[in-house]
Scaffold this motif. Structure first.
Motif, PDB file in Angstrom:
ATOM      1  N   GLY A 141       0.881  -1.146   0.258  1.00  9.66           N
ATOM      2  CA  GLY A 141      -0.044  -0.054   0.164  1.00  9.66           C
ATOM      3  C   GLY A 141       0.939   1.213   0.102  1.00  9.66           C
ATOM      4  O   GLY A 141       0.555   2.294  -0.703  1.00  9.66           O
ATOM      5  N   ARG A 142       1.998   1.304   0.799  1.00 12.47           N
ATOM      6  CA  ARG A 142       3.004   2.197   0.770  1.00 12.47           C
ATOM      7  C   ARG A 142       3.756   2.653  -0.606  1.00 12.47           C
ATOM      8  O   ARG A 142       3.616   3.882  -1.104  1.00 12.47           O
ATOM      9  N   VAL A 143       4.027   1.486  -1.143  1.00 12.71           N
ATOM     10  CA  VAL A 143       4.510   1.620  -2.490  1.00 12.71           C
ATOM     11  C   VAL A 143       3.563   2.263  -3.450  1.00 12.71           C
ATOM     12  O   VAL A 143       3.892   3.023  -4.228  1.00 12.71           O
ATOM     13  N   ALA A 144       2.233   1.633  -3.401  1.00  9.18           N
ATOM     14  CA  ALA A 144       1.348   2.411  -4.314  1.00  9.18           C
ATOM     15  C   ALA A 144       1.163   3.971  -3.952  1.00  9.18           C
ATOM     16  O   ALA A 144       0.923   4.530  -5.046  1.00  9.18           O
ATOM     17  N   THR A 196       8.522   3.652 -12.983  1.00  8.94           N
ATOM     18  CA  THR A 196       8.499   2.103 -12.857  1.00  8.94           C
ATOM     19  C   THR A 196       8.995   1.845 -11.482  1.00  8.94           C
ATOM     20  O   THR A 196       9.533   2.714 -10.751  1.00  8.94           O
ATOM     21  N   VAL A 197       8.946   0.408 -11.301  1.00 10.00           N
ATOM     22  CA  VAL A 197       9.398  -0.185  -9.853  1.00 10.00           C
ATOM     23  C   VAL A 197      10.214  -1.450 -10.338  1.00 10.00           C
ATOM     24  O   VAL A 197       9.980  -2.292 -11.254  1.00 10.00           O
ATOM     25  N   LYS A 198      11.271  -1.390  -9.675  1.00  7.39           N
ATOM     26  CA  LYS A 198      12.190  -2.563  -9.634  1.00  7.39           C
ATOM     27  C   LYS A 198      11.945  -3.413  -8.184  1.00  7.39           C
ATOM     28  O   LYS A 198      12.377  -2.565  -7.100  1.00  7.39           O
ATOM     29  N   HIS A 199      11.832  -4.553  -8.177  1.00  9.86           N
ATOM     30  CA  HIS A 199      11.569  -5.331  -6.844  1.00  9.86           C
ATOM     31  C   HIS A 199      12.088  -6.773  -7.029  1.00  9.86           C
ATOM     32  O   HIS A 199      12.303  -7.158  -8.126  1.00  9.86           O
ATOM     33  N   THR A 241      -1.484  -4.347  -6.375  1.00  8.52           N
ATOM     34  CA  THR A 241      -1.730  -3.154  -5.558  1.00  8.52           C
ATOM     35  C   THR A 241      -1.131  -1.924  -6.168  1.00  8.52           C
ATOM     36  O   THR A 241      -1.417  -0.802  -6.290  1.00  8.52           O
ATOM     37  N   VAL A 242       0.219  -2.322  -6.605  1.00  9.80           N
ATOM     38  CA  VAL A 242       1.070  -1.201  -7.353  1.00  9.80           C
ATOM     39  C   VAL A 242       0.657  -0.998  -8.765  1.00  9.80           C
ATOM     40  O   VAL A 242       0.504   0.247  -9.072  1.00  9.80           O
ATOM     41  N   ALA A 243       0.249  -1.791  -9.474  1.00  7.56           N
ATOM     42  CA  ALA A 243      -0.447  -1.496 -10.687  1.00  7.56           C
ATOM     43  C   ALA A 243      -1.650  -0.761 -10.580  1.00  7.56           C
ATOM     44  O   ALA A 243      -1.918   0.107 -11.567  1.00  7.56           O
TER      45      ALA A 243
END
Length: 352
Positions: free
Chosen positions: A134-137, A152-155, A174-176
């Protein structure tokens, strides 16, 4: 208090490298690596490949907000297409820094959700954020609101305690939902206690099939695979299942690999015919950096792998290691090192 108007005052270049309204190709990317993907290495990488998407080292929001932002954001115009990787977890701070990225002409801004270092965990940066989708979102939404750049996100595929397939899908969804469309996935979990960052790049097993499954499950998302990729032959295989590949350590330790990227993955001519040509193409840049007061060894440490596997390559590395740090070291030092190489160093095969 952070005011995005301040970001507008610090910009020093217009966005370039991609057409307005378009995104850079992520078919082949060079991974962000601390202490490695500096402007000096990135200049070499761009000489070897015009098409690879390059990433900066991770820069924390605190460094940009409270430090010398101009120094951290500086790059050579030839580096485009170029992405800035940010480390942070405060949506407002990340929004401000994303705006800085746009003002400085970057082509993408990337959020680090993969670094397992203890130092960044204490500030809720990196892989530990996978426990807080949720925080990343929220961070992604704030960044997208503040900039027109792709965010973009690298994980990782998980962290210890949250390493199930369902937890990974929850994170992605969630992030999408916050608007992220591009995920760069390191195909290992991160162990947040007991392993060093180096061990976290080697000990947790690679699960490429999980990344393939993500692309199959979310075909509308762009999925770039990362982790342990060592050849362009492997890149070809991964591209049957994903949208792009990201290569890290191999691209740094054996940079001549990049000389095959354009012809093998983009059907474009190779920019350089030989390793010697590539090194000599660096000379004007090195000369300019020397004039700025940058010591030669700060640049040559990124060149040590250029003649990897070539007769004379060890002598090349030894000469630079022994002489580049000395006062007054300059292009003559490089010429002497280059004379120790006993091959024409033509373009590497795709399996190199």
């Amino acid at each position: 208090m952070i005011d995005n108007r301040d970001a507008e005052k610090t910009g020093n270049s217009a966005r370039s490298g991609v057409k307005p309204g378009s995104e850079p190709s992520r078919r082949f990317c060079v991974a962000p690596m601390m202490d490695w993907t500096t402007p000096h290495f990135r200049y070499l990488a761009r000489i070897l490949s015009r098409r690879a998407l390059l990433y900066t080292e991770m820069v924390t929001t605190g460094a940009l907000i409270h430090g010398d932002a101009g120094r951290f954001l500086r790059y050579h115009p030839s580096e485009h297409p170029l992405a800035l990787q940010l480390g942070g977890s405060d949506p407002k701070e990340l929004a401000y820094c994303a705006r800085l990225a746009e003002q400085h002409g970057y082509d993408e801004v990337n959020l680090n959700v993969g670094c397992p270092s203890d130092r960044v965990q204490n500030n809720l940066i990196g892989a530990c954020l996978m426990a807080h989708p949720g925080r990343v979102a929220e961070c992604v939404a704030a960044m997208r609101e503040s900039t027109d750049l792709p965010v973009t996100v690298k994980h990782r595929i998980g962290i210890n305690g949250r390493d199930s397939w369902d937890a990974l899908c929850e994170f992605m969804e969630t992030v999408a939902a916050a608007g992220c469309r591009t995920f760069i996935v390191h195909a290992r979990i991160a162990i947040l206690e007991g392993l060093s960052p180096k061990e976290n790049r080697e000990i947790p097993p690679l699960k490429y099939d999980w990344v393939y499954r993500l692309k199959a499950r979310y075909p509308h998302l762009e999925i770039v695979i990362n982790g342990g990729i060592r050849s362009l032959a492997e890149c070809h295989e991964h591209l049957h299942h994903t949208d792009g590949v990201m290569v890290g350590r191999e691209a740094y330790q054996n940079p001549w690999l990049l000389a095959s990227v354009d012809p093998e993955l983009f059907d474009d001519p190779a920019p350089m015919a030989s390793r010697q040509d590539a090194l000599r193409a660096m000379f004007p840049f090195i000369e300019a950096e020397l004039a700025r007061g940058v010591p030669l060894n700060h640049m040559t440490r990124h060149l040590l792998g250029l003649f990897h596997g070539v007769p004379g390559g060890r002598q090349f590395r030894r000469h630079l290691s022994e002489h580049a740090h000395r006062p007054g070291a300059g292009l003559a030092t490089l010429e002497t090192a280059l004379a120790k190489v006993h091959t024409d160093g033509t373009r590497a095969p795709i399996s190199a």
